[in-house]
Enzyme design. Structure first.
Site, PDB file in Angstrom:
ATOM      1  N   LYS A 151      16.353 -51.168  20.918  1.00 22.66           N
ATOM      2  CA  LYS A 151      16.648 -51.616  22.279  1.00 22.66           C
ATOM      3  C   LYS A 151      15.963 -52.942  22.590  1.00 22.66           C
ATOM      4  O   LYS A 151      16.597 -53.861  23.088  1.00 22.66           O
ATOM      5  CB  LYS A 151      16.198 -50.583  23.310  1.00 22.66           C
ATOM      6  N   ASP A 159       6.989 -40.958  21.192  1.00 22.99           N
ATOM      7  CA  ASP A 159       8.264 -41.595  20.862  1.00 22.99           C
ATOM      8  C   ASP A 159       8.401 -42.771  21.817  1.00 22.99           C
ATOM      9  O   ASP A 159       8.524 -42.573  23.029  1.00 22.99           O
ATOM     10  CB  ASP A 159       9.393 -40.571  21.055  1.00 22.99           C
ATOM     11  N   TRP A 176      15.342 -36.146  24.910  1.00 23.79           N
ATOM     12  CA  TRP A 176      16.449 -36.730  24.130  1.00 23.79           C
ATOM     13  C   TRP A 176      16.947 -35.647  23.176  1.00 23.79           C
ATOM     14  O   TRP A 176      16.131 -35.040  22.457  1.00 23.79           O
ATOM     15  CB  TRP A 176      15.882 -37.938  23.366  1.00 23.79           C
ATOM     16  N   ALA A 190      10.750 -45.875  22.428  1.00 25.20           N
ATOM     17  CA  ALA A 190      11.984 -46.554  22.041  1.00 25.20           C
ATOM     18  C   ALA A 190      12.369 -47.648  23.031  1.00 25.20           C
ATOM     19  O   ALA A 190      13.352 -48.351  22.824  1.00 25.20           O
ATOM     20  CB  ALA A 190      13.123 -45.536  21.945  1.00 25.20           C
TER      21      ALA A 190
HETATM   22  C1  LMR Z   1      20.600 -42.767  23.786  1.00 29.91           C
HETATM   23  O1  LMR Z   1      19.763 -41.921  24.146  1.00 29.91           O
HETATM   24  O2  LMR Z   1      21.713 -42.906  24.314  1.00 29.91           O
HETATM   25  C2  LMR Z   1      20.249 -43.700  22.665  1.00 29.91           C
HETATM   26  O3  LMR Z   1      18.931 -43.492  22.266  1.00 29.91           O
HETATM   27  C3  LMR Z   1      21.213 -43.645  21.557  1.00 29.91           C
HETATM   28  C4  LMR Z   1      21.079 -42.415  20.720  1.00 29.91           C
HETATM   29  O4  LMR Z   1      20.945 -42.573  19.507  1.00 29.91           O
HETATM   30  O5  LMR Z   1      21.131 -41.311  21.251  1.00 29.91           O
END
Ligand code: LMR
Length: 393
Positions: free
Chosen positions: A243, A208, A127, A210
């Protein structure tokens, strides 16, 4: 003074939100930012959230401060949700934070406070906010291979080879489930092998998480994390409620530090409270209180689990339908990974040019690395989308 500022690189995911909004085509498709969408393309407020909010509104008699670590009822409920009884409570220090991102940021700061020259490892790819935050905080960064771009599966050999370079007290960010951006996930056995390696090196996992509940199920998605937590001396966990409770804008998350010894609790708790005070003082209460109400009320909790299952199953159906359509369009198994990946995302393995062409020609928006948000797939358009993707693949 402000003229000294240099332009900051835009976050590739957030940038997509603006690009999609600015597109005037009515048949455009948003597969960009990771928010869940129902079959009508809406991101609903969950039923249990509406009910918990109504109760909160009726019962709340003060908006006074709660505490620097937030609502400890919420923190405890989240600890149980994520960790179960994998680790004794006496070894877990938790702090409520503004969203999963806030929790990651606070934990990185905690690491920096404890060891300013710490090295943080994260997967390549990951990410984008992981490397951005590590860099912003001036921590050392290293990457490990994670994804085989050919097969679109985990490159476990590459990952283990790279992690062979870990030093003592190095910190390794792992996605607890539903890897973002790839959708390719580690098996329980692979998590166990990583645990052994980290223990042998004296390195510390940083999970992490999420998307608990978006992969295979609420318990299934944390099984590997819990096994790891039970076998390591120290661990960091950043958990998000964006989420799985649909509380995106309310910013609800928790940072947890598992300590080697319960005797470290005072100092770790104090550091976490101090970091909250330094960065934002008290964490926002509303969403966290809503989560606490839901998790502690058997009826609301059952309804939450049911709605979360509906969301997860919808994504699995979309995965299967899209994989079938891609198989038809390409006359090959090249996209079978789409069926097997788990979570909200899959990286499609398309080139940057292909992603631009899909956006410009077909109004299909995905992140530049060809990550798609599975929940954003409109079921009535799956055939059309598969055809467009096959055309540029
Ligand atoms: C994403 O990866 O699209 C989500 O976790 C939103 C973000 O904050 O990036």
């Amino acid at each position: 003074m402000l003229k000294n500022l240099t332009p900051q690189p835009p976050d590739k995911i957030i940038e997509m939100i603006g690009m999609f909004k600015a597109d005037t085509r009515t048949d455009k498709v948003d597969l960009g930012v990771g928010v869940y969408k129902d079959e009508k393309g809406k991101t609903p407020v969950m039923r249990c959230v509406k009910q918990a909010e109504a109760r909160l509104l009726a019962a709340q008699d003060s908006k006074s401060y709660v505490g620097l670590l937030g609502d400890l009822g919420f923190v405890g409920a989240m600890r149980d949700l994520v960790l179960g009884d994998a680790v004794p409570e006496s070894r877990v220090s938790g702090a409520q934070c503004p969203g999963g991102t806030g929790a990651i940021r606070q934990l990185l700061e905690l690491i920096k406070m404890a060891k300013p020259d710490a090295t943080i490892w994260y997967s390549d790819p990951t990410w984008p906010n992981h490397p951005a935050m590590v860099k912003h905080l001036g921590l050392q960064a290293k990457t490990y291979r994670y994804f085989d771009a050919e097969s679109c599966e985990v490159d476990f050999d590459g990952m283990m080879t790279d992690l062979g370079g870990l030093g003592a007290d190095d910190v390794v960010i792992l996605h607890g489930c539903c890897h973002n951006p790839t959708g390719a996930n580690l098996s329980g056995a692979q998590f166990a092998a990583i645990t052994d390696l980290l223990n042998a090196k004296g390195a510390i996992p940083f999970i992490d998480i999420a998307y608990q509940g978006f992969g295979d199920g609420l318990e299934e998605d944390v099984a590997a994390l819990r096994a790891m937590a039970a076998s390591v001396p120290q661990m960091f966990i950043a958990a998000s409620c964006s989420k799985n409770f649909g509380l995106y804008r309310d910013r609800v998350g928790v940072a947890m530090a598992i300590m080697a010894e319960p005797s470290e609790m005072g100092i770790v708790k104090g550091a976490m409270a101090s970091l909250n005070r330094l960065n934002f003082s008290f964490p926002p209460d509303h969403g966290a209180k809503v989560v606490e109400i839901i998790l502690n009320d058997p009826e609301l909790r059952a309804d939450w689990r049911a709605e979360l299952s509906e969301m997860r199953e919808r994504m699995l159906v979309l995965r299967a339908d899209m994989a079938d359509a891609l198989k038809r369009e390409t006359n090959s198994d090249r996209f079978e990974f789409f069926r097997n990946h788990r979570g909200m995302f899959s990286r499609m393995g398309l080139t940057g040019d292909a992603v631009v062409s899909l956006r410009e020609t077909n109004g299909i928006y995905m992140v530049g690395d060809s990550r798609v948000n599975v929940a954003g797939l409109p079921s009535e358009k799956i055939g059309e989308l598969a055809k467009a993707i096959a055309g540029v693949a």
